[in-house]
Design a protein around this motif. Sequence first.
Motif, PDB file in Angstrom:
ATOM      1  N   HIS A   1       0.816  -1.206   0.000  1.00 61.51           N
ATOM      2  CA  HIS A   1       0.000   0.000   0.000  1.00 61.51           C
ATOM      3  C   HIS A   1       0.850   1.257   0.000  1.00 61.51           C
ATOM      4  O   HIS A   1       0.635   2.166  -0.776  1.00 61.51           O
ATOM      5  CB  HIS A   1      -0.926  -0.007   1.228  1.00 61.51           C
ATOM      6  N   GLN A   2       1.847   1.292   0.890  1.00 61.04           N
ATOM      7  CA  GLN A   2       2.697   2.473   0.956  1.00 61.04           C
ATOM      8  C   GLN A   2       3.383   2.677  -0.384  1.00 61.04           C
ATOM      9  O   GLN A   2       3.503   3.790  -0.873  1.00 61.04           O
ATOM     10  CB  GLN A   2       3.719   2.319   2.083  1.00 61.04           C
TER      11      GLN A   2
ATOM     12  N   MET B   1       0.875   4.104  -2.966  1.00 55.50           N
ATOM     13  CA  MET B   1       0.431   5.474  -2.667  1.00 55.50           C
ATOM     14  C   MET B   1       1.586   6.458  -2.783  1.00 55.50           C
ATOM     15  O   MET B   1       1.442   7.544  -3.326  1.00 55.50           O
ATOM     16  CB  MET B   1      -0.165   5.523  -1.258  1.00 55.50           C
ATOM     17  N   LYS B   2       2.761   6.042  -2.274  1.00 57.83           N
ATOM     18  CA  LYS B   2       3.876   6.983  -2.280  1.00 57.83           C
ATOM     19  C   LYS B   2       4.383   7.222  -3.696  1.00 57.83           C
ATOM     20  O   LYS B   2       4.770   8.325  -4.057  1.00 57.83           O
ATOM     21  CB  LYS B   2       4.991   6.465  -1.361  1.00 57.83           C
TER      22      LYS B   2
ATOM     23  N   THR C   1       2.540   7.282  -6.269  1.00 58.30           N
ATOM     24  CA  THR C   1       1.589   8.243  -6.834  1.00 58.30           C
ATOM     25  C   THR C   1       2.015   9.668  -6.496  1.00 58.30           C
ATOM     26  O   THR C   1       2.074  10.550  -7.358  1.00 58.30           O
ATOM     27  CB  THR C   1       0.184   8.004  -6.238  1.00 58.30           C
ATOM     28  N   LEU C   2       2.315   9.867  -5.209  1.00 58.28           N
ATOM     29  CA  LEU C   2       2.674  11.216  -4.770  1.00 58.28           C
ATOM     30  C   LEU C   2       3.945  11.704  -5.461  1.00 58.28           C
ATOM     31  O   LEU C   2       4.032  12.852  -5.893  1.00 58.28           O
ATOM     32  CB  LEU C   2       2.864  11.226  -3.250  1.00 58.28           C
TER      33      LEU C   2
ATOM     34  N   SER D   1      -4.917  12.770  -8.646  1.00 56.09           N
ATOM     35  CA  SER D   1      -4.080  11.643  -8.233  1.00 56.09           C
ATOM     36  C   SER D   1      -3.416  11.941  -6.904  1.00 56.09           C
ATOM     37  O   SER D   1      -3.374  11.098  -6.004  1.00 56.09           O
ATOM     38  CB  SER D   1      -3.015  11.355  -9.287  1.00 56.09           C
TER      39      SER D   1
ATOM     40  N   GLY E   1      -3.721   9.926  -3.345  1.00 59.96           N
ATOM     41  CA  GLY E   1      -2.566   9.398  -2.623  1.00 59.96           C
ATOM     42  C   GLY E   1      -2.469   9.968  -1.222  1.00 59.96           C
ATOM     43  O   GLY E   1      -2.242   9.242  -0.249  1.00 59.96           O
TER      44      GLY E   1
ATOM     45  N   VAL F   1      -9.383   4.470   0.344  1.00 61.22           N
ATOM     46  CA  VAL F   1      -8.053   4.291  -0.226  1.00 61.22           C
ATOM     47  C   VAL F   1      -7.287   3.286   0.630  1.00 61.22           C
ATOM     48  O   VAL F   1      -7.606   3.066   1.810  1.00 61.22           O
ATOM     49  CB  VAL F   1      -7.321   5.648  -0.309  1.00 61.22           C
TER      50      VAL F   1
ATOM     51  N   THR G   1       0.850   8.062 -13.713  1.00 56.91           N
ATOM     52  CA  THR G   1       0.377   8.708 -12.493  1.00 56.91           C
ATOM     53  C   THR G   1      -1.065   8.322 -12.203  1.00 56.91           C
ATOM     54  O   THR G   1      -1.413   7.911 -11.084  1.00 56.91           O
ATOM     55  CB  THR G   1       0.467  10.241 -12.644  1.00 56.91           C
TER      56      THR G   1
ATOM     57  N   ALA H   1      -2.614   5.919  -9.128  1.00 58.52           N
ATOM     58  CA  ALA H   1      -3.652   6.465  -8.249  1.00 58.52           C
ATOM     59  C   ALA H   1      -4.874   5.551  -8.261  1.00 58.52           C
ATOM     60  O   ALA H   1      -5.457   5.250  -7.211  1.00 58.52           O
ATOM     61  CB  ALA H   1      -4.023   7.872  -8.694  1.00 58.52           C
TER      62      ALA H   1
ATOM     63  N   ALA I   1      -4.222   2.631  -6.179  1.00 61.12           N
ATOM     64  CA  ALA I   1      -4.292   2.917  -4.746  1.00 61.12           C
ATOM     65  C   ALA I   1      -5.726   2.840  -4.256  1.00 61.12           C
ATOM     66  O   ALA I   1      -5.994   2.363  -3.155  1.00 61.12           O
ATOM     67  CB  ALA I   1      -3.692   4.292  -4.451  1.00 61.12           C
TER      68      ALA I   1
END
Lengths: 482, 107, 498
Positions: free
Chosen positions: C341-342, C345-346, C348-349, C381, C385, C395, C466, C470, C473
């Motif tokens: 998960h991290q 999500m990360k 994406t950021l 996105s 995230g 999420v 991107t 997202a 996620a």
Amino acid sequence: MAEQAMILLVFLPLLAACLAFVLAGTPARVIAGITMAALPALMLPITVDVIDQGEIAHSLGGHAAPLGIRLVADGSGALMLWLVAIIGSLASLHAWFSFRDQPDAEGTFWPLWLILIAGLNGMFLSCDLFNLYVAMELVTLSAVALVALAGGPVALSAAMRYLLLAMLASLAYLLGVVLIYNATGTMDFRLLAADLEATPEVIISLVLITVGLLLKTAIFPLHVWLPRAHASAPGPVSAVLSALVVKASLFVLYRIWFWSGAELDLAPAEWVLGLAGAGAIIYGSLAALVQSRLKLLVAYSTVAQLGYLMMIFPLASLLAWPAANYQIMAHALAKAALFLAAANILRGQGTDRLQELGGLDRRQPIDLFAFGIAGVSIMGLPPSGGFLAKWMFLETAWAQAAWGWLAVMVIGSLLAAAYIFRALAGMLTSRQTEFQARIRPVHRAMSLSALALALLALASGFASSPILELLGLEPPGLSVDS
Amino acid sequence: MQAEIYVAASAAVFGTGVYGLILARHILRKLLALNLMGGGVFLLLITLGGGADGPPDPIPQAMVLTGIVIAVSATAFALAMLVRLYQETGRATLELEDDDQEGGGDG
Amino acid sequence: MGTLAWHSMPLLILLTSLVTGIVIFIAGEQRVMLRTVMNLAGALAKLVLVGIMLIAVAAGHEFEFRVPLMPGLDLLLRVDALTMLFTTLSAILWLLTTIYAIGYLEGTENRARFFGFFSLCVAATMGVAGAGNLFTFFIFYELLTLATWPLVVHRGTPEAFAAGRSYLRYTLFGSAVFLVGLVWLNGLAGSQDFVAGGYLAHLAADHRPALIGIGLLLLVGMGVKASLVPLHPWLPRAMVAPAPVSALLHAVAVVKAGAFGIVRVYYDIYGIDLAGSLHLTTVLAVAAAFTILYGSIRALAQTAIKQRLAFSTVSQVSYILLGVALASPMAAIGGLVHLVHQGVMKITLFFCAGNWGETLGVHQIRELDGTGKRLPWTGISFTIGALGMMGLPPVAGFVTKWHLGAGAVQANQYWVIGVLVASTVLNAMYFLPMIYRIWFRPPPETWPEESVPADHQTRLALLVPTVLVAAMAVSIGVLASHPASPLSWVQLIISEYY
């Protein structure tokens, strides 16, 4: 078959040297090339027999020792001979192209080069302390001449200092051998083991021999001649000097300590040698870290890496023997690659000043790559031969609870990482300086020979079992304790 | 008795050589010192192999011969290099070079 | 399919990126087409192989590839369910990041070098995931260090080299500590393959101090990469690297390699019960909790986007470790699933940060004002995230926090709930203002450095990955109960241990 191959290993290069000297020019180059290419082929039957029988011996002309000359190849000797064959031929490939544009130097280079190779092979095949002396002199004189071949005041001074100290070392060694012969009446380093007793005469002679050999090996604090000599020699010469020549005299020291001295209690002296090694590791690495020129950095790295080879003395045990041999091999391959790459860089950039090497990755990617891969092995990071060697040393130190030596080796590899990455960082910077006037073309084959050596150093991190098998039994001096 | 004198003499000669090698600055003197050291070793070798009673041991003789050949050739080579060094630098001593000096070795 | 090919599947997975890297190096800078084809072909081939192996592993099959390296030491690649968790994550994100990087680096120098080392990094990550014993793990762990350095210093600027030096200082110190621990462990127990439940239990009675010492050395060695405070400072500094490097390597491969290694040590070498009785779990729980809070607080103080994200990574990776350290099944599920998960999500950021930087020249948080109108998809996105990081349903981050909280209750460690709540509040404090700026502040007259015409969004190669990550996620959060979700997979893994 194998016995003839042993004879040829010494006499083929010698003969070729004479021919190359007489013929000069292109024929000399061709003769040298063929001779060097033949060395690995000659090693094959020897290797088969050594693995099969443990060791093979031959008395030249049928004359028995001590007046006759006896050649012996054992496991570790065969490993060294392989290193001469492989590094020698790849460095020759480099020299084949790098001396093209200096016909004068080339005429002298090939005969000296072949004599050096013959001397090295002789050192690894001799089992008699006096024959070792003769072979060692052959190596020393040709090595000094090869350093001087670079010409110029720096190289000449370095060669002169090298020569004076090497002659001093030889005389110390010879004096020690004379005293030992007087005490025991034999000079075969194996037979000596039975006769050596800790009399003052024997101790003095062992001290003389050891100091002489340490001086030739450039073990800290007797290393002063090495960095300049190795750094200012022509590329292939630096490679073979750092990879093989210093190891050869150390190898003789191993022979004397672990074979001849097997029955003696050398523990206090072993500790002193270990301290010298630790000093070498720390001092050499720190000195490499502050160099501003690539070839000097690589040369000081040799001072440091030789220190690891002294760790076998305080850690003397069954485990230490393969560790030291592996370190000799991994360092020889990696250091030869580093020196060839550094020579190519100096040639292609017109300078080897670290701060002027920016943008090297675009102009000489193969040399940079070879330098990087070989650097991984020098740092002792996996996957590489240097890592396996360090691993074996660390295991040995651990098994003996020798925390001090363990710490020195770990710190040494961190420092090695520091100086290798410092060099790499200089080469990867985007800033760029041009020294058009001094740039000379680097032939692809010169870069590839450096890369091949670097890849071999890497590959030796995977192919340990055939090498350990070839190494065979430990010397008698190491199998008793631990 | 005679042997002891020779041994002492060879030690003295060898020691003088070491002394000269360390202290002399001129390379020619250093070379002479090295040759003195060699002379000391050879003298010792002959003495020890002399065989006070009975025939002398042939091995030290052979070793001395080889040793002398090596010493002569090494000296000749060193002299030749000394001449080159003098031609290039104008001096016959070994100075500590500046590490930043332009070195050779790109061959 | 021959048995040899079948058994060497783990090796093949590694080779897909190793060969890609080598070919790219050899092809050189000019062969752009070949490089692009190799990159995508390698990433796709890996994805296919991973797919096949996932099915096989789910069916209970184990792959094993063993080469003796020295007497008593094997190079062992073995695939179990835990391996596949990390491998699948890296394989999918490698493909997307490669596409992203091709777009991101278009027209810049030294791309052959970049993609070559990039592929090597992925190969090393695959090795880390597939390592079947600690020795093999160490080899690939070090390879990862080496292959990452050229990427950190890729820009060749003094700042990049300073970051590279810092990176090496920490990681090589870590590797030296790791190596000492490894030598000690091998001296004590020999080199043994990872076993679910550990293989050191029989030594617990006689060698308690040694086991604690080894555990701490390994924890420090791996803690450097997992950016456990105080071993973390390299991570924010390494943010000078190009965005794809920060995204895949620093958010996924490198820090995860550290976290993954700690999971292996606790579960497959010590066994969680032994680690508990040696108080190694306590040490880890405290370190992780401290890191979570410290990272979040530091993130709050950052003014540059990537710096804030970097400290957020420092904090978030420790969720994984916290989950491991709590030693209850639910917490372990939460921790392991956060590995995936991290990552999603990360990345994406970081992709969003890269988009802003590349398209508009926006690098500072205060410059984000109104970017939502200019780059709506990137804004959406990022919002997804960021909300995920805070743990907002649906999420993925919510699933993590839920399990971690439940696990803390299960383990009677109620203080952890406090840490989770505090961290969530802090997450909200540093992410919400960014979201507010993106959507609710008016855009400036001109952007700092606009490279794409105003009627366009960012380049397609940047935008598509991107949006895809997202979407991932969200979907792995929404579909968490689906049998093919990371959560279900982690439950399968954990069932082996509890």
